[in-house]
Design an enzyme around this catalytic site. Structure first.
Site, PDB file in Angstrom:
ATOM      1  N   ASP A 101       9.196   7.169   1.127  1.00 38.64           N
ATOM      2  CA  ASP A 101       9.549   5.928   0.438  1.00 38.64           C
ATOM      3  C   ASP A 101       8.509   5.545  -0.610  1.00 38.64           C
ATOM      4  O   ASP A 101       8.842   5.203  -1.734  1.00 38.64           O
ATOM      5  CB  ASP A 101       9.760   4.782   1.452  1.00 38.64           C
ATOM      6  CG  ASP A 101       8.585   4.588   2.413  1.00 38.64           C
ATOM      7  OD1 ASP A 101       7.596   5.349   2.345  1.00 38.64           O
ATOM      8  OD2 ASP A 101       8.660   3.666   3.249  1.00 38.64           O
ATOM      9  N   ASP A 104       1.118   5.731  -1.371  1.00 35.93           N
ATOM     10  CA  ASP A 104       0.117   4.680  -1.542  1.00 35.93           C
ATOM     11  C   ASP A 104      -1.241   5.375  -1.693  1.00 35.93           C
ATOM     12  O   ASP A 104      -1.549   5.917  -2.746  1.00 35.93           O
ATOM     13  CB  ASP A 104       0.206   3.746  -0.325  1.00 35.93           C
ATOM     14  CG  ASP A 104      -0.654   2.508  -0.445  1.00 35.93           C
ATOM     15  OD1 ASP A 104      -1.295   2.326  -1.476  1.00 35.93           O
ATOM     16  OD2 ASP A 104      -0.712   1.714   0.504  1.00 35.93           O
TER      17      ASP A 104
HETATM   18  P1  XMP Z   1      -0.264   6.379   2.360  1.00 31.36           P
HETATM   19  O1  XMP Z   1      -1.384   5.409   2.144  1.00 31.36           O
HETATM   20  O2  XMP Z   1      -0.591   7.402   3.408  1.00 31.36           O
HETATM   21  O3  XMP Z   1       0.849   5.465   2.999  1.00 31.36           O
HETATM   22  O4  XMP Z   1       0.230   6.963   1.072  1.00 31.36           O
HETATM   23  C1  XMP Z   1       2.171   5.539   2.728  1.00 31.36           C
HETATM   24  C2  XMP Z   1       2.873   4.607   3.697  1.00 31.36           C
HETATM   25  O5  XMP Z   1       2.289   3.282   3.632  1.00 31.36           O
HETATM   26  C3  XMP Z   1       3.289   2.311   3.763  1.00 31.36           C
HETATM   27  N1  XMP Z   1       3.237   1.412   2.581  1.00 31.36           N
HETATM   28  C4  XMP Z   1       4.083   0.398   2.332  1.00 31.36           C
HETATM   29  N2  XMP Z   1       5.135  -0.062   3.029  1.00 31.36           N
HETATM   30  N3  XMP Z   1       5.524  -1.710   1.372  1.00 31.36           N
HETATM   31  C5  XMP Z   1       5.857  -1.121   2.530  1.00 31.36           C
HETATM   32  O6  XMP Z   1       6.836  -1.538   3.139  1.00 31.36           O
HETATM   33  C6  XMP Z   1       4.461  -1.329   0.625  1.00 31.36           C
HETATM   34  O7  XMP Z   1       4.211  -1.890  -0.432  1.00 31.36           O
HETATM   35  C7  XMP Z   1       3.701  -0.208   1.142  1.00 31.36           C
HETATM   36  N4  XMP Z   1       2.619   0.467   0.675  1.00 31.36           N
HETATM   37  C8  XMP Z   1       2.357   1.442   1.602  1.00 31.36           C
HETATM   38  C9  XMP Z   1       4.592   3.069   3.867  1.00 31.36           C
HETATM   39  O8  XMP Z   1       4.939   3.174   5.222  1.00 31.36           O
HETATM   40  C10 XMP Z   1       4.309   4.426   3.309  1.00 31.36           C
HETATM   41  O9  XMP Z   1       5.142   5.467   3.832  1.00 31.36           O
END
Ligand code: XMP
Length: 185
Positions: A101, A104
């Site tokens: 999805d 980050d």
């Molecule tokens: P990383 O940091 O490993 O994390 O790239 C990715 C996961 O972090 C969550 N995530 C979010 N979930 N709104 C959300 O609902 C956001 O703005 C957001 N930013 C990070 C998400 O689970 C993603 O798969």
């Protein structure tokens, strides 16, 4: 009261989302023309995106799901527990397209990519619905992405806050009061 009342502003409308997915589906189709591949949707967040995406890819593909949880503090170190659905999903020798999805820090997909390569995948590419590029903490650029988004918390279209809002058909930013009510700044 509906979930819509909790949204401060809409960042990507349903219409914008579907046209972004059309573009990415064309890119994915071109990249995998003539090659077998498996779309691996990372649960739970990417299930809405993955289901719209695959319906726009008119070439053969297989579909699998995985749930990943880290059991160390640092997913970069590869301490990742992966559960596939179905459990016997073939990895060895396969071309995999990991669909998530939102990218980050990138730690989750970076660790997943590395682990799947270690398990013998022939090729692992990544496709994300949203890319928070400014937050990246590991060297990972998605092979395909629909939209870049700034450093703010977003919900809808599969993305949740405290388990809710995944079913909104658009992506939006939550009102401050919603975080405050949940005891978050
Ligand atoms: P990383 O940091 O490993 O994390 O790239 C990715 C996961 O972090 C969550 N995530 C979010 N979930 N709104 C959300 O609902 C956001 O703005 C957001 N930013 C990070 C998400 O689970 C993603 O798969």
């Amino acid at each position: 009261m509906t979930l819509h009342n909790d949204i401060e502003r809409v960042l990507f409308s349903e219409q914008q989302i579907l046209s972004g997915i059309d573009r990415v589906a064309r890119e994915v189709t071109a990249a995998y023309q003539g090659r077998d591949f498996t779309v691996v949707s990372v649960l739970k967040g990417s299930c809405v995106f993955a289901s719209d995406l695959i319906r726009r890819i008119p070439i053969p593909l297989e579909l699998a799901f995985l749930a990943a949880s880290s059991y160390g503090n640092n997913t970069v170190s590869g301490e990742l527990e992966i559960n596939f659905f179905p459990a016997g999903t073939e990895i060895d020798g396969r071309n995999l397209l990991l669909v998530d999805d939102i990218l980050d820090t990138g730690r989750t997909l970076y660790a997943l990519k590395r682990e799947l390569a270690r398990r013998g995948a022939r090729d692992v590419k990544t496709c994300v619905f949203l890319d928070k590029a400014a937050r990246r903490a590991v060297p990972l650029a998605p092979d395909f992405r629909c939209f870049e988004v700034g450093d703010l918390f977003v919900v809808g279209y599969g993305l949740d806050f405290a388990g809710r809002y995944r079913n909104l058909p658009y992506v939006g930013a939550l009102r401050k009061e919603v975080f405050a009510a949940a005891g978050q700044p």
